[in-house]
Design a protein around this motif. Structure first.
Motif, PDB file in Angstrom:
ATOM      1  N   LYS A 149       4.052 -49.989  39.521  1.00 38.03           N
ATOM      2  CA  LYS A 149       3.750 -51.294  39.731  1.00 38.03           C
ATOM      3  C   LYS A 149       4.621 -52.461  39.699  1.00 38.03           C
ATOM      4  O   LYS A 149       5.679 -52.168  38.970  1.00 38.03           O
ATOM      5  N   LYS A 150       4.531 -53.299  40.343  1.00 37.08           N
ATOM      6  CA  LYS A 150       5.450 -54.494  40.051  1.00 37.08           C
ATOM      7  C   LYS A 150       5.308 -55.249  38.937  1.00 37.08           C
ATOM      8  O   LYS A 150       4.087 -55.411  38.577  1.00 37.08           O
ATOM      9  N   TYR A 151       6.378 -55.412  38.145  1.00 32.79           N
ATOM     10  CA  TYR A 151       6.183 -56.218  36.617  1.00 32.79           C
ATOM     11  C   TYR A 151       7.272 -56.979  36.547  1.00 32.79           C
ATOM     12  O   TYR A 151       8.481 -56.473  36.502  1.00 32.79           O
ATOM     13  N   THR A 152       7.215 -58.251  36.044  1.00 35.18           N
ATOM     14  CA  THR A 152       8.374 -59.117  35.889  1.00 35.18           C
ATOM     15  C   THR A 152       8.533 -59.835  34.672  1.00 35.18           C
ATOM     16  O   THR A 152       9.160 -60.763  34.555  1.00 35.18           O
ATOM     17  N   GLY A 153       7.929 -59.204  33.501  1.00 32.38           N
ATOM     18  CA  GLY A 153       7.839 -59.921  32.213  1.00 32.38           C
ATOM     19  C   GLY A 153       9.217 -59.718  31.660  1.00 32.38           C
ATOM     20  O   GLY A 153      10.255 -58.772  32.151  1.00 32.38           O
ATOM     21  N   PRO A 154       9.620 -60.226  30.503  1.00 31.18           N
ATOM     22  CA  PRO A 154      10.887 -60.205  29.971  1.00 31.18           C
ATOM     23  C   PRO A 154      11.432 -59.016  29.132  1.00 31.18           C
ATOM     24  O   PRO A 154      12.632 -58.640  28.947  1.00 31.18           O
ATOM     25  N   ALA A 155      10.223 -58.000  29.000  1.00 28.52           N
ATOM     26  CA  ALA A 155      10.786 -56.804  28.410  1.00 28.52           C
ATOM     27  C   ALA A 155      11.453 -57.008  26.998  1.00 28.52           C
ATOM     28  O   ALA A 155      12.539 -56.324  26.818  1.00 28.52           O
ATOM     29  N   THR A 156      10.822 -57.962  26.195  1.00 29.42           N
ATOM     30  CA  THR A 156      11.528 -58.173  24.928  1.00 29.42           C
ATOM     31  C   THR A 156      10.669 -57.692  23.569  1.00 29.42           C
ATOM     32  O   THR A 156      11.295 -57.805  22.567  1.00 29.42           O
ATOM     33  N   THR A 157       9.476 -57.136  23.942  1.00 27.43           N
ATOM     34  CA  THR A 157       8.720 -56.503  22.742  1.00 27.43           C
ATOM     35  C   THR A 157       8.423 -55.112  23.216  1.00 27.43           C
ATOM     36  O   THR A 157       8.080 -55.022  24.511  1.00 27.43           O
ATOM     37  N   ALA A 158       7.915 -54.384  22.402  1.00 28.78           N
ATOM     38  CA  ALA A 158       7.198 -52.942  22.724  1.00 28.78           C
ATOM     39  C   ALA A 158       6.253 -52.566  21.467  1.00 28.78           C
ATOM     40  O   ALA A 158       6.654 -52.918  20.287  1.00 28.78           O
ATOM     41  N   GLU A 159       5.245 -51.881  21.777  1.00 24.61           N
ATOM     42  CA  GLU A 159       4.290 -51.839  20.900  1.00 24.61           C
ATOM     43  C   GLU A 159       3.541 -50.760  20.982  1.00 24.61           C
ATOM     44  O   GLU A 159       3.400 -50.186  21.968  1.00 24.61           O
ATOM     45  N   TRP A 160       2.848 -49.947  19.740  1.00 21.74           N
ATOM     46  CA  TRP A 160       1.848 -48.942  19.753  1.00 21.74           C
ATOM     47  C   TRP A 160       0.607 -49.629  19.112  1.00 21.74           C
ATOM     48  O   TRP A 160       0.828 -49.945  17.792  1.00 21.74           O
ATOM     49  N   ILE A 161      -0.558 -49.857  19.688  1.00 23.21           N
ATOM     50  CA  ILE A 161      -1.487 -50.704  19.046  1.00 23.21           C
ATOM     51  C   ILE A 161      -2.821 -50.408  19.331  1.00 23.21           C
ATOM     52  O   ILE A 161      -3.303 -49.675  20.120  1.00 23.21           O
ATOM     53  N   MET A 162      -3.724 -50.498  18.156  1.00 21.67           N
ATOM     54  CA  MET A 162      -5.047 -50.544  18.154  1.00 21.67           C
ATOM     55  C   MET A 162      -5.641 -51.894  18.367  1.00 21.67           C
ATOM     56  O   MET A 162      -5.267 -52.756  17.671  1.00 21.67           O
ATOM     57  N   GLU A 163      -6.293 -52.310  19.344  1.00 15.48           N
ATOM     58  CA  GLU A 163      -6.715 -53.624  19.645  1.00 15.48           C
ATOM     59  C   GLU A 163      -8.379 -54.012  19.914  1.00 15.48           C
ATOM     60  O   GLU A 163      -9.144 -52.706  20.189  1.00 15.48           O
ATOM     61  N   ALA A 164      -8.686 -54.904  19.489  1.00 16.32           N
ATOM     62  CA  ALA A 164     -10.122 -55.379  19.803  1.00 16.32           C
ATOM     63  C   ALA A 164     -10.103 -56.085  21.266  1.00 16.32           C
ATOM     64  O   ALA A 164      -9.353 -57.381  21.053  1.00 16.32           O
ATOM     65  N   PRO A 165     -10.515 -55.548  22.307  1.00 17.81           N
ATOM     66  CA  PRO A 165     -10.152 -56.320  23.450  1.00 17.81           C
ATOM     67  C   PRO A 165     -11.182 -57.550  23.689  1.00 17.81           C
ATOM     68  O   PRO A 165     -11.911 -57.682  22.975  1.00 17.81           O
ATOM     69  N   SER A 166     -10.970 -58.231  24.847  1.00 14.10           N
ATOM     70  CA  SER A 166     -11.694 -59.604  25.140  1.00 14.10           C
ATOM     71  C   SER A 166     -12.586 -59.229  26.320  1.00 14.10           C
ATOM     72  O   SER A 166     -12.316 -58.512  27.205  1.00 14.10           O
ATOM     73  N   ILE A 167     -13.874 -59.798  26.280  1.00 18.66           N
ATOM     74  CA  ILE A 167     -14.733 -59.948  27.320  1.00 18.66           C
ATOM     75  C   ILE A 167     -15.014 -61.411  27.548  1.00 18.66           C
ATOM     76  O   ILE A 167     -15.571 -62.204  26.703  1.00 18.66           O
TER      77      ILE A 167
END
Length: 235
Positions: A149-167
């Motif tokens: 996929k095309k991605y143009t973010g800054p690539a300044t952070t990296a994570e391993w995460i458990m998240e409560a997503p949004s609706i």
């Protein structure tokens, strides 16, 4: 809260963040917990990978949602490329599936099966300018998903995460996911040498709902558990 597509977002400062904790987290959030690395220089992170074991969510009277994932960006910037698994309990039923996502778009489901205790492997890596490869593999069930996929973010952070997503732009209630393990974490194909200062806790409605352990002995693994009690680190 059950209508609309799930979406993950950058972490935000929770209300009641001054509550007492049993750990000294490096950061607090209303929707994330886990470990996050941050660099000042753009394109610091060319790849991230890791394994995790899909947790079994605990039944409850209310709907709950949980996303386990790895990703590049999002921690201090609005960009994010990520892939992971979903563990929800809604309308009296547990739901498990795989997905990938690039903000600001909502998730795209991956049409392969996921079950509790499955061993997952994920890797996100830069292939060439603005082209990134997303890989998600279910080692237990034997399937592999790949997408460029095309991605143009800054690539300044990296994570391993458990998240409560949004609706519908509202953070969901975190599902009671019990405890889960992230292991063999890598950034730029190297051991990240995780530090306690890089871990974050999740606070919802004035209480801690998700807490990571200290890093394991090799500093490339950790547990994250539901609630405010930190689990012991992996051996």
């Amino acid at each position: 809260m059950t209508q609309g597509r799930l979406r993950r977002s950058a972490p935000y400062k929770p209300a009641g963040s001054r509550i007492r904790t049993r750990v000294r987290p490096g950061w607090k959030s209303g929707n994330w917990s886990g470990y996050a690395l941050k660099k000042a220089k753009k394109n610091s992170f060319r790849s991230i990978s890791g394994y995790w074991i899909v947790p079994r969510v605990k039944p409850g009277k209310k709907n709950g949602f949980s996303s386990a994932w790895i990703g590049i960006d999002g921690f201090g910037n609005p960009s994010l490329i990520q892939t992971g698994t979903q563990q929800d309990y809604k309308q009296g039923k547990a739901v498990y599936y795989a997905w990938w996502e690039i903000l600001p778009a909502p998730e795209t489901r991956i049409s392969y099966p996921v079950s509790p205790h499955d061993l997952m492997y994920a890797r996100i890596s830069k292939q060439c300018k603005n082209k990134w490869l997303i890989v998600l593999r279910n080692k237990t069930k034997g399937w592999t998903f790949r997408k460029v996929k095309k991605y143009t973010g800054p690539a300044t952070t990296a994570e391993w995460i458990m998240e409560a997503p949004s609706i519908n732009n509202k953070t969901t209630r975190l599902a009671h996911y019990r405890k889960m393990l992230f292991k063999r974490c890598r950034v730029n194909d190297k051991n990240p040498l995780l530090k306690p200062s890089q871990r974050g806790i999740m606070i919802q409605n004035g209480r801690i709902v998700s807490t990571p352990s200290l890093p394991g002995k090799k500093r490339d693994s950790f547990f994250v558990a539901y609630g405010g009690k930190p689990p012991l680190p992996p051996r």
